[in-house]
Design a protein around this motif. Structure first.
Motif, PDB file in Angstrom:
ATOM      1  N   GLY A   1       0.779  -1.372  -0.115  1.00 21.60           N
ATOM      2  CA  GLY A   1      -0.094   0.126  -0.046  1.00 21.60           C
ATOM      3  C   GLY A   1       0.838   1.317  -0.084  1.00 21.60           C
ATOM      4  N   ALA A   2       1.990   1.237   0.824  1.00 21.10           N
ATOM      5  CA  ALA A   2       2.905   2.380   0.761  1.00 21.10           C
ATOM      6  C   ALA A   2       3.407   2.723  -0.553  1.00 21.10           C
ATOM      7  CB  ALA A   2       3.919   2.071   1.725  1.00 21.10           C
ATOM      8  N   ALA A   3       3.755   1.457  -1.330  1.00 18.60           N
ATOM      9  CA  ALA A   3       4.574   1.580  -2.567  1.00 18.60           C
ATOM     10  C   ALA A   3       3.472   1.948  -3.602  1.00 18.60           C
ATOM     11  CB  ALA A   3       4.846   0.414  -3.028  1.00 18.60           C
ATOM     12  N   ASN A   4       2.183   1.666  -3.417  1.00 13.68           N
ATOM     13  CA  ASN A   4       1.023   1.619  -4.449  1.00 13.68           C
ATOM     14  C   ASN A   4       0.688   3.498  -4.521  1.00 13.68           C
ATOM     15  OD1 ASN A   4      -0.873   0.863  -6.222  1.00 13.68           O
ATOM     16  ND2 ASN A   4      -2.551   1.497  -4.873  1.00 13.68           N
ATOM     17  N   PHE A   5       0.891   4.132  -3.321  1.00 15.69           N
ATOM     18  CA  PHE A   5       0.736   5.562  -3.107  1.00 15.69           C
ATOM     19  C   PHE A   5       1.847   6.414  -3.208  1.00 15.69           C
ATOM     20  CE2 PHE A   5      -3.221   3.485  -1.815  1.00 15.69           C
ATOM     21  CZ  PHE A   5      -4.351   4.122  -2.573  1.00 15.69           C
ATOM     22  N   GLY A   6       2.914   6.054  -2.406  1.00 14.52           N
ATOM     23  CA  GLY A   6       3.973   6.553  -1.939  1.00 14.52           C
ATOM     24  C   GLY A   6       4.968   6.802  -3.305  1.00 14.52           C
ATOM     25  N   LEU A   7       5.316   5.600  -3.921  1.00 13.80           N
ATOM     26  CA  LEU A   7       6.171   5.613  -5.155  1.00 13.80           C
ATOM     27  C   LEU A   7       5.781   6.804  -6.068  1.00 13.80           C
ATOM     28  CD1 LEU A   7       7.409   2.087  -5.381  1.00 13.80           C
ATOM     29  CD2 LEU A   7       8.472   3.851  -4.519  1.00 13.80           C
ATOM     30  N   PRO A   8       4.388   6.693  -6.641  1.00 16.08           N
ATOM     31  CA  PRO A   8       3.919   7.452  -7.525  1.00 16.08           C
ATOM     32  C   PRO A   8       4.218   9.030  -6.837  1.00 16.08           C
ATOM     33  CG  PRO A   8       2.265   5.841  -7.291  1.00 16.08           C
ATOM     34  CD  PRO A   8       3.319   5.578  -6.388  1.00 16.08           C
ATOM     35  N   TYR A   9       3.907   9.243  -5.933  1.00 20.43           N
ATOM     36  CA  TYR A   9       3.818  10.659  -5.173  1.00 20.43           C
ATOM     37  C   TYR A   9       5.504  11.123  -5.247  1.00 20.43           C
ATOM     38  CZ  TYR A   9       4.733  14.182  -1.694  1.00 20.43           C
ATOM     39  OH  TYR A   9       5.188  15.388  -1.141  1.00 20.43           O
ATOM     40  N   LEU A  10       6.499  10.103  -4.777  1.00 19.79           N
ATOM     41  CA  LEU A  10       7.607  10.439  -4.890  1.00 19.79           C
ATOM     42  C   LEU A  10       8.253  10.692  -6.331  1.00 19.79           C
ATOM     43  CD1 LEU A  10       9.268   7.935  -2.297  1.00 19.79           C
ATOM     44  CD2 LEU A  10       8.971  10.528  -1.975  1.00 19.79           C
ATOM     45  N   ILE A  11       7.758  10.015  -7.350  1.00 24.13           N
ATOM     46  CA  ILE A  11       8.208  10.134  -8.729  1.00 24.13           C
ATOM     47  C   ILE A  11       7.581  11.548  -9.164  1.00 24.13           C
ATOM     48  CG2 ILE A  11       7.918   9.243 -11.032  1.00 24.13           C
ATOM     49  CD1 ILE A  11       7.960   6.313  -9.645  1.00 24.13           C
ATOM     50  N   SER A  12       6.500  11.723  -8.768  1.00 28.54           N
ATOM     51  CA  SER A  12       5.652  13.093  -9.219  1.00 28.54           C
ATOM     52  C   SER A  12       6.382  14.239  -9.016  1.00 28.54           C
ATOM     53  CB  SER A  12       4.377  13.007  -8.903  1.00 28.54           C
ATOM     54  OG  SER A  12       4.060  13.280  -7.322  1.00 28.54           O
ATOM     55  N   LEU A  13       7.293  14.095  -7.861  1.00 30.16           N
ATOM     56  CA  LEU A  13       8.289  15.338  -7.547  1.00 30.16           C
ATOM     57  C   LEU A  13       9.103  15.643  -8.660  1.00 30.16           C
ATOM     58  CD1 LEU A  13       8.817  14.644  -4.015  1.00 30.16           C
ATOM     59  CD2 LEU A  13       7.029  16.115  -4.679  1.00 30.16           C
ATOM     60  N   PHE A  14       9.333  14.766  -9.555  1.00 31.73           N
ATOM     61  CA  PHE A  14      10.373  14.842 -10.511  1.00 31.73           C
ATOM     62  C   PHE A  14       9.820  14.569 -11.985  1.00 31.73           C
ATOM     63  CE2 PHE A  14      12.296  12.819  -6.831  1.00 31.73           C
ATOM     64  CZ  PHE A  14      13.356  13.683  -6.652  1.00 31.73           C
ATOM     65  N   THR A  15       8.820  14.089 -12.031  1.00 36.66           N
ATOM     66  CA  THR A  15       7.853  14.079 -13.590  1.00 36.66           C
ATOM     67  C   THR A  15       6.606  13.608 -13.381  1.00 36.66           C
ATOM     68  OG1 THR A  15       8.235  12.728 -15.515  1.00 36.66           O
ATOM     69  CG2 THR A  15       8.843  11.569 -13.709  1.00 36.66           C
ATOM     70  N   THR A  16       5.795  14.304 -14.230  1.00 38.01           N
ATOM     71  CA  THR A  16       4.413  13.562 -14.208  1.00 38.01           C
ATOM     72  C   THR A  16       3.837  12.499 -15.199  1.00 38.01           C
ATOM     73  OG1 THR A  16       3.930  15.567 -15.693  1.00 38.01           O
ATOM     74  CG2 THR A  16       3.986  15.927 -13.584  1.00 38.01           C
ATOM     75  N   ARG A  17       4.871  12.077 -16.143  1.00 35.93           N
ATOM     76  CA  ARG A  17       4.947  10.984 -17.084  1.00 35.93           C
ATOM     77  C   ARG A  17       4.113   9.994 -16.149  1.00 35.93           C
ATOM     78  NH1 ARG A  17       7.705  10.750 -21.979  1.00 35.93           N
ATOM     79  NH2 ARG A  17       7.288   8.687 -21.907  1.00 35.93           N
ATOM     80  N   VAL A  18       2.906   9.412 -16.947  1.00 30.45           N
ATOM     81  CA  VAL A  18       2.081   8.435 -16.536  1.00 30.45           C
ATOM     82  C   VAL A  18       2.622   7.343 -16.556  1.00 30.45           C
ATOM     83  CG1 VAL A  18      -0.166   7.259 -16.680  1.00 30.45           C
ATOM     84  CG2 VAL A  18      -0.037   9.718 -16.927  1.00 30.45           C
ATOM     85  N   ASP A  19       3.471   6.925 -17.733  1.00 34.61           N
ATOM     86  CA  ASP A  19       4.222   5.508 -17.724  1.00 34.61           C
ATOM     87  C   ASP A  19       5.218   5.186 -16.777  1.00 34.61           C
ATOM     88  OD1 ASP A  19       5.680   7.647 -19.066  1.00 34.61           O
ATOM     89  OD2 ASP A  19       6.040   6.501 -20.892  1.00 34.61           O
ATOM     90  N   ILE A  20       5.687   6.249 -16.401  1.00 32.49           N
ATOM     91  CA  ILE A  20       6.938   6.160 -15.314  1.00 32.49           C
ATOM     92  C   ILE A  20       5.910   5.956 -13.906  1.00 32.49           C
ATOM     93  CG2 ILE A  20       8.885   7.396 -14.089  1.00 32.49           C
ATOM     94  CD1 ILE A  20       9.490   8.583 -16.676  1.00 32.49           C
ATOM     95  N   LEU A  21       5.193   6.665 -13.741  1.00 26.12           N
ATOM     96  CA  LEU A  21       4.249   6.424 -12.308  1.00 26.12           C
ATOM     97  C   LEU A  21       3.820   4.957 -12.338  1.00 26.12           C
ATOM     98  CD1 LEU A  21       2.213   9.927 -12.420  1.00 26.12           C
ATOM     99  CD2 LEU A  21       4.116   9.535 -11.062  1.00 26.12           C
ATOM    100  N   ILE A  22       3.376   4.559 -13.489  1.00 22.12           N
ATOM    101  CA  ILE A  22       2.878   3.026 -13.516  1.00 22.12           C
ATOM    102  C   ILE A  22       3.815   2.154 -13.328  1.00 22.12           C
ATOM    103  CG2 ILE A  22       1.627   1.475 -14.830  1.00 22.12           C
ATOM    104  CD1 ILE A  22      -0.254   3.744 -15.625  1.00 22.12           C
ATOM    105  N   ALA A  23       5.241   2.300 -13.833  1.00 21.70           N
ATOM    106  CA  ALA A  23       6.170   1.499 -13.809  1.00 21.70           C
ATOM    107  C   ALA A  23       6.572   1.031 -12.374  1.00 21.70           C
ATOM    108  CB  ALA A  23       7.413   2.055 -14.619  1.00 21.70           C
ATOM    109  N   SER A  24       6.360   2.192 -11.639  1.00 19.07           N
ATOM    110  CA  SER A  24       6.655   2.044  -9.996  1.00 19.07           C
ATOM    111  C   SER A  24       5.873   0.963  -9.518  1.00 19.07           C
ATOM    112  CB  SER A  24       6.459   3.323  -9.334  1.00 19.07           C
ATOM    113  OG  SER A  24       5.321   3.746  -9.200  1.00 19.07           O
ATOM    114  N   LEU A  25       4.712   0.894  -9.817  1.00 21.83           N
ATOM    115  CA  LEU A  25       3.304   0.039  -9.517  1.00 21.83           C
ATOM    116  C   LEU A  25       3.849  -1.525 -10.097  1.00 21.83           C
ATOM    117  CD1 LEU A  25       0.033   1.997 -10.508  1.00 21.83           C
ATOM    118  CD2 LEU A  25       1.519   2.242  -8.347  1.00 21.83           C
ATOM    119  N   VAL A  26       4.195  -1.635 -11.098  1.00 22.69           N
ATOM    120  CA  VAL A  26       4.730  -3.031 -11.527  1.00 22.69           C
ATOM    121  C   VAL A  26       5.864  -3.674 -10.959  1.00 22.69           C
ATOM    122  CG1 VAL A  26       5.544  -4.294 -13.786  1.00 22.69           C
ATOM    123  CG2 VAL A  26       3.766  -2.262 -14.039  1.00 22.69           C
TER     124      VAL A  26
END
Length: 419
Positions: free
Chosen positions: A161-186
């Motif tokens: 759960g932490a990774a599900n929300f936390g990783l996209p949040y951390l990545i969004s601080l550097f980029t808003t690319r949706v594919d990179i955000l979703i890569a963290s979920l995978v």
């Protein structure tokens, strides 16, 4: 069925909600309505991917729970090996279908003109990789649940759960690319699969961890999971259909208006989820030796769960405007408040239906629940499309709550027939 098992489940389901509460407002502000809407669709698709185990994970829990404590426990390793191979195949098929859909341009169906289609296509391709991971994870999780090993899987749920929300949040601080955000979920799902496997093997004796594939066991799993396959595919599909149809009928931004109150209200189901997850294997075991005890256990927890859910949802409906304002950091959208209050009715019905659903499956009545879900499909899709077109996101909420109410009534009637 110990209260500690339910407590671990509540902890594992509840702490990720806190993480979501802290990160989602920042994600929404940083990504914007359309990109956040696409991320929400990705969360929904990954959640739906667990259905690709075709009921084998659920069947594994029921079968292993019945085999424990001297009931041919040596066969459990064969059940695990057989179930793992089956779910690897089914998840792989799902992955291929998603990859084909991405190449055929399914991303064009989503109205998100602020996001390049190449970015959407890459995101869909990445999501396809998560499907077999989710399917196989369901099998290993099923073994843990059969052994009532809820502490390990609760800790894993917290981390996931932490990774599900936390990783996209951390990545969004550097980029808003949706594919990179979703890569963290995978990536997080790949790690979760590994840990689910480790925990499942720890439940088995050292000399009983290596089984063989058995056609006979496969038939047993499919006999239970075959009809459950319909429920496992249709139920999450219907649950997530509102988001996709809102995106298609209105816009991706409208998904955000709907998803925010949806996530707030639906997450209260952690109580019923925590109880039914423990009750299913517990009732399955009791039905072997003490059917009357299984009935008493169900009735006791049914009263407790529904009473607590009713009180909690009444409070939530009353304070929803203030809660959304506090959470998002700006005055709550009246449309979102209306959606949330409508969904509270459906959430209570969902809790009732889920209790009867667990009881019916512990009794092996997967065919009955599947037939009910088949009946719901045309009724719900027609109501969802019609009410969304007529009343917007509030209409979608009404359609969802009506389906949950219909489902609860149907499950109760089926449970009475199964006595």
């Amino acid at each position: 069925m110990r209260a500690s098992h339910i407590s671990w489940n509540l902890f594992g389901l509840g702490l990720p909600l806190l993480i979501a509460a802290l990160t989602v407002p920042h994600l929404l502000a940083g990504l914007g309505g359309q990109r956040f809407g696409l991320l929400a669709l990705a969360w929904g698709l990954i959640g739906y991917a667990s259905a690709l185990d075709l009921g084998i994970g659920r069947a594994t829990t029921q079968r292993v729970a019945a085999l424990r404590n001297g009931h041919d426990e040596a066969s459990i390793a064969d059940v695990l090996t057989t179930a793992t191979r089956l779910t690897l195949v089914t998840g792989g098929i799902g992955m291929v279908l998603i990859l084909l859909a991405a190449m055929l341009g399914v991303g064009n169906l989503v109205h998100a003109n602020e996001v390049p289609q190449s970015e959407v296509r890459s995101a869909i391709l990445l999501l396809g990789l998560a499907l077999p991971m989710q399917a196989v994870s369901a099998t290993y999780r099923g073994v843990n649940e059969a052994y009532l090993s809820f502490r390990n899987i609760s800790v894993l749920r917290i981390l996931l759960g932490a990774a599900n929300f936390g990783l996209p949040y951390l990545i969004s601080l550097f980029t808003t690319r949706v594919d990179i955000l979703i890569a963290s979920l995978v990536i997080s799902r790949a790690l979760a699969l590994w840990f689910y496997r480790v925990f499942a093997l720890q439940c088995l004796p050292a000399d009983g961890r290596h089984g063989t594939y058995s056609r006979g066991v496969a038939r047993q799993l499919f006999q239970f999971g075959g009809w459950f396959t319909i429920s496992s595919v249709l139920s999450p599909l219907l649950t997530q259909a509102d988001r996709f149809l809102i995106a298609a009928i209105i816009s991706a931004a409208a998904v955000t208006t709907y998803v925010i109150p949806y996530e707030v209200t639906v997450q209260t189901l952690i109580l019923s989820s925590a109880v039914t997850t423990v009750a299913f294997p517990a009732i399955s075991r009791l039905l072997v030796d003490d059917p009357a005890g299984a009935t008493r256990l169900f009735r006791l927890w049914f009263v407790r769960v529904i009473g607590a859910m009713l009180a909690g949802l009444l409070l939530l409906a009353a304070i929803l405007p203030e809660l959304l304002t506090l959470w998002l950091g700006h005055p709550a959208d009246p449309a979102s408040v209306a959606v949330g209050r409508i969904l509270c009715v459906g959430v209570l019905a969902n809790a009732i239906g889920s209790m009867y659903f667990a009881l019916l499956h512990a009794k092996g009545r997967t065919r009955a629940t599947a037939m009910l879900h088949l009946l719901e499909v045309p009724l719900y899709i027609a109501a969802l499309v019609g009410l969304t077109k007529a009343f917007g996101v509030s209409g979608a909420a009404v359609a969802w709550s009506l389906r949950m109410s219909f489902d609860a009534i149907g499950m109760k009637m089926l449970a009475r027939q199964a006595r």
